[in-house]
Design a protein around this motif. Structure first.
Motif, PDB file in Angstrom:
ATOM      1  N   ASP A  92       0.805  -1.215   0.000  1.00 39.62           N
ATOM      2  CA  ASP A  92       0.000   0.000   0.000  1.00 39.62           C
ATOM      3  C   ASP A  92       0.842   1.271   0.000  1.00 39.62           C
ATOM      4  OD1 ASP A  92      -2.362  -1.483   0.096  1.00 39.62           O
ATOM      5  OD2 ASP A  92      -2.335  -1.564   2.290  1.00 39.62           O
ATOM      6  N   ASP A  93       1.962   1.264   0.700  1.00 35.78           N
ATOM      7  CA  ASP A  93       2.708   2.506   0.928  1.00 35.78           C
ATOM      8  C   ASP A  93       4.173   2.362   0.544  1.00 35.78           C
ATOM      9  OD1 ASP A  93       0.463   3.823   2.114  1.00 35.78           O
ATOM     10  OD2 ASP A  93       0.836   2.663   3.948  1.00 35.78           O
ATOM     11  N   TYR A  94       4.766   3.475   0.091  1.00 32.41           N
ATOM     12  CA  TYR A  94       6.199   3.504  -0.163  1.00 32.41           C
ATOM     13  C   TYR A  94       6.953   3.233   1.139  1.00 32.41           C
ATOM     14  CZ  TYR A  94       5.459   5.451  -4.828  1.00 32.41           C
ATOM     15  OH  TYR A  94       5.084   5.646  -6.133  1.00 32.41           O
ATOM     16  N   GLY A  95       8.033   2.508   1.018  1.00 30.11           N
ATOM     17  CA  GLY A  95       8.839   2.123   2.176  1.00 30.11           C
ATOM     18  C   GLY A  95       8.559   0.716   2.645  1.00 30.11           C
ATOM     19  N   GLN A  96       7.320   0.238   2.463  1.00 23.13           N
ATOM     20  CA  GLN A  96       6.980  -1.108   2.921  1.00 23.13           C
ATOM     21  C   GLN A  96       7.738  -2.205   2.151  1.00 23.13           C
ATOM     22  OE1 GLN A  96       2.676  -1.403   2.814  1.00 23.13           O
ATOM     23  NE2 GLN A  96       2.439  -0.330   4.756  1.00 23.13           N
ATOM     24  N   PRO A  97       7.825  -2.134   0.802  1.00 24.95           N
ATOM     25  CA  PRO A  97       8.594  -3.170   0.103  1.00 24.95           C
ATOM     26  C   PRO A  97      10.055  -3.218   0.544  1.00 24.95           C
ATOM     27  CG  PRO A  97       7.190  -2.002  -1.437  1.00 24.95           C
ATOM     28  CD  PRO A  97       7.138  -1.238  -0.152  1.00 24.95           C
ATOM     29  N   SER A  98      10.670  -2.039   0.717  1.00 21.70           N
ATOM     30  CA  SER A  98      12.073  -2.004   1.128  1.00 21.70           C
ATOM     31  C   SER A  98      12.248  -2.560   2.536  1.00 21.70           C
ATOM     32  CB  SER A  98      12.606  -0.569   1.065  1.00 21.70           C
ATOM     33  OG  SER A  98      12.655  -0.112  -0.267  1.00 21.70           O
ATOM     34  N   LEU A  99      11.312  -2.226   3.428  1.00 16.83           N
ATOM     35  CA  LEU A  99      11.397  -2.749   4.795  1.00 16.83           C
ATOM     36  C   LEU A  99      11.358  -4.275   4.788  1.00 16.83           C
ATOM     37  CD1 LEU A  99      11.391  -2.358   7.880  1.00 16.83           C
ATOM     38  CD2 LEU A  99       8.891  -2.349   7.766  1.00 16.83           C
ATOM     39  N   LEU A 100      10.406  -4.846   4.053  1.00 14.15           N
ATOM     40  CA  LEU A 100      10.279  -6.300   4.063  1.00 14.15           C
ATOM     41  C   LEU A 100      11.459  -6.964   3.365  1.00 14.15           C
ATOM     42  CD1 LEU A 100       8.590  -8.525   5.142  1.00 14.15           C
ATOM     43  CD2 LEU A 100       7.223  -8.511   3.071  1.00 14.15           C
ATOM     44  N   LYS A 101      11.996  -6.318   2.320  1.00  8.25           N
ATOM     45  CA  LYS A 101      13.186  -6.871   1.671  1.00  8.25           C
ATOM     46  C   LYS A 101      14.355  -6.935   2.667  1.00  8.25           C
ATOM     47  CE  LYS A 101      16.262  -8.089  -1.412  1.00  8.25           C
ATOM     48  NZ  LYS A 101      16.708  -7.221  -2.524  1.00  8.25           N
ATOM     49  N   LEU A 102      14.532  -5.883   3.454  1.00  6.78           N
ATOM     50  CA  LEU A 102      15.615  -5.863   4.434  1.00  6.78           C
ATOM     51  C   LEU A 102      15.374  -6.870   5.552  1.00  6.78           C
ATOM     52  CD1 LEU A 102      16.337  -2.028   4.771  1.00  6.78           C
ATOM     53  CD2 LEU A 102      17.522  -3.715   3.347  1.00  6.78           C
ATOM     54  N   VAL A 103      14.115  -6.955   6.021  1.00  7.94           N
ATOM     55  CA  VAL A 103      13.789  -7.937   7.063  1.00  7.94           C
ATOM     56  C   VAL A 103      14.050  -9.346   6.557  1.00  7.94           C
ATOM     57  CG1 VAL A 103      11.874  -8.970   8.341  1.00  7.94           C
ATOM     58  CG2 VAL A 103      12.131  -6.489   8.291  1.00  7.94           C
ATOM     59  N   ASN A 104      13.619  -9.628   5.336  1.00 12.85           N
ATOM     60  CA  ASN A 104      13.785 -10.961   4.759  1.00 12.85           C
ATOM     61  C   ASN A 104      15.259 -11.321   4.618  1.00 12.85           C
ATOM     62  OD1 ASN A 104      12.596 -13.349   3.439  1.00 12.85           O
ATOM     63  ND2 ASN A 104      13.616 -12.553   1.613  1.00 12.85           N
ATOM     64  N   ASN A 105      16.065 -10.384   4.109  1.00 11.13           N
ATOM     65  CA  ASN A 105      17.475 -10.682   3.911  1.00 11.13           C
ATOM     66  C   ASN A 105      18.252 -10.728   5.226  1.00 11.13           C
ATOM     67  OD1 ASN A 105      17.151 -10.989   1.216  1.00 11.13           O
ATOM     68  ND2 ASN A 105      18.441  -9.282   0.593  1.00 11.13           N
ATOM     69  N   THR A 106      17.789  -9.962   6.210  1.00 13.42           N
ATOM     70  CA  THR A 106      18.408 -10.068   7.534  1.00 13.42           C
ATOM     71  C   THR A 106      18.123 -11.440   8.139  1.00 13.42           C
ATOM     72  OG1 THR A 106      18.223  -7.680   7.909  1.00 13.42           O
ATOM     73  CG2 THR A 106      18.499  -9.071   9.854  1.00 13.42           C
ATOM     74  N   LEU A 107      16.899 -11.920   7.962  1.00  4.71           N
ATOM     75  CA  LEU A 107      16.568 -13.281   8.405  1.00  4.71           C
ATOM     76  C   LEU A 107      17.426 -14.306   7.677  1.00  4.71           C
ATOM     77  CD1 LEU A 107      14.812 -15.304   9.958  1.00  4.71           C
ATOM     78  CD2 LEU A 107      13.119 -15.115   8.105  1.00  4.71           C
ATOM     79  N   ALA A 108      17.605 -14.123   6.370  1.00  6.58           N
ATOM     80  CA  ALA A 108      18.445 -15.044   5.602  1.00  6.58           C
ATOM     81  C   ALA A 108      19.885 -15.023   6.106  1.00  6.58           C
ATOM     82  CB  ALA A 108      18.404 -14.673   4.118  1.00  6.58           C
ATOM     83  N   ALA A 109      20.389 -13.826   6.426  1.00  6.44           N
ATOM     84  CA  ALA A 109      21.756 -13.719   6.943  1.00  6.44           C
ATOM     85  C   ALA A 109      21.892 -14.444   8.282  1.00  6.44           C
ATOM     86  CB  ALA A 109      22.135 -12.249   7.094  1.00  6.44           C
ATOM     87  N   ARG A 110      20.888 -14.303   9.132  1.00  6.66           N
ATOM     88  CA  ARG A 110      20.923 -15.000  10.425  1.00  6.66           C
ATOM     89  C   ARG A 110      20.843 -16.516  10.236  1.00  6.66           C
ATOM     90  NH1 ARG A 110      19.753 -12.087  15.190  1.00  6.66           N
ATOM     91  NH2 ARG A 110      19.589  -9.850  14.841  1.00  6.66           N
ATOM     92  N   ASN A 111      19.988 -16.958   9.309  1.00  2.00           N
ATOM     93  CA  ASN A 111      19.903 -18.398   9.040  1.00  2.00           C
ATOM     94  C   ASN A 111      21.220 -18.944   8.516  1.00  2.00           C
ATOM     95  OD1 ASN A 111      17.237 -18.486   9.834  1.00  2.00           O
ATOM     96  ND2 ASN A 111      16.415 -18.298   7.762  1.00  2.00           N
ATOM     97  N   LEU A 112      21.872 -18.162   7.636  1.00  2.00           N
ATOM     98  CA  LEU A 112      23.168 -18.577   7.103  1.00  2.00           C
ATOM     99  C   LEU A 112      24.212 -18.663   8.210  1.00  2.00           C
ATOM    100  CD1 LEU A 112      25.099 -19.128   4.727  1.00  2.00           C
ATOM    101  CD2 LEU A 112      25.352 -16.635   4.495  1.00  2.00           C
TER     102      LEU A 112
END
Length: 279
Positions: free
Chosen positions: A166-186
């Motif tokens: 719905d809003d600008y900033g939301q896609p970037s936030l979730l991309k960063l959250v997702n990749n931070t989770l991936a980094a932690r899993n790695l």
């Protein structure tokens, strides 16, 4: 397609793994693609590989027929430079769209949208890597104006999965959250294999057990094949998230809280799912 759509040019700025793969994919789909990269060697290499024109200067482009600029540079300041170019601004003021695939902080995404209010600017971070980019199988996270018929066909060429926000900033936030989770899993997968090895278990065997059982994760399963650049990108995104948020449940999560955090999140997901079902 209509004749004007067939003649429309698509400019892809940044011919690295993602940008180069997207540009190649669109050319294979019959698009009139022009690649742009300030590294002239990279531009020439991509041109030879793809058979499409590639340049290292915006001044080399005839902007009158450009309908879309796809931006796949590395940083938010580089996005600003692209969108400040006279030719790019001329095309956008004439109705051309700009899809920004660069991973940014949510603050940068909102600032960019505000700076270009009234223009067709889409925030569109992507996930999937170079191979999926070339095969049109990327995952995209998008917000922006309602896509035109032409823009929808472009998106269909590139993405197998597209989530809209719905809003600008939301896609970037979730991309960063997702990749931070991936980094932690790695990181956790690497530590788990190292722990098993320290206690006499063959590291390759330990890795195979983890990959085929409850410890499996996409990032952890790719432990042995990830390049230094891929690892650096995950670390960069984790740092961007840390710069954006003073604290988050992702940072504060610990094993002592596993029951309460998992239970609360399950409740959030159940409520959200119920709400979507009713609507």
């Amino acid at each position: 397609m209509q004749k004007d759509v067939d003649a429309a040019r698509v400019v892809v700025v940044g011919l690295g793994g993602i940008g180069g793969g997207i540009a190649h994919r669109m050319s294979e789909r019959g698009r009139h693609v022009i690649g742009v990269d300030l590294d002239s060697d990279r531009a020439n290499e991509w041109q030879q590989r793809s058979g499409c024109p590639a340049v290292s200067s915006f001044d080399s482009i005839e902007w009158d027929d450009v309908r879309c600029v796809f931006i796949a540079v590395r940083t938010a300041p580089q996005v600003d430079v692209v969108l400040a170019d006279h030719g790019v601004r001329k095309a956008m003021d004439g109705g051309a769209s700009a899809f920004v695939a660069t991973t940014m902080t949510p603050s940068d995404a909102r600032r960019l949208a505000e700076a270009h209010r009234g223009r067709r600017v889409f925030e569109l971070p992507v996930s999937g890597g170079e191979i999926k980019a070339r095969e049109g199988e990327l995952t995209g996270l998008m917000t922006g104006p309602h896509p035109t018929a032409f823009e929808k066909t472009l998106l269909q060429d590139i993405f197998s999965t597209l989530f809209q926000f719905d809003d600008y900033g939301q896609p970037s936030l979730l991309k960063l959250v997702n990749n931070t989770l991936a980094a932690r899993n790695l990181l956790n997968a690497a530590a788990a294999v190292a722990t098993a090895h320290e206690h006499g278990v063959d590291a390759f065997l330990a890795s195979n057990v983890i990959r085929s059982s409850s410890g499996s994760s996409v990032a952890g399963d790719a432990l042995i094949t990830l390049s230094g650049n891929q690892i650096d990108l995950l670390r960069k995104d984790a740092r961007l998230l840390g710069d954006e948020l003073s604290s988050s449940p992702l940072d504060l999560a610990s094993m002592n809280d596993i029951v309460s955090i998992v239970s609360a999140t399950q409740g959030l997901l159940t409520t959200a799912h119920t709400g979507r079902t009713r609507s």
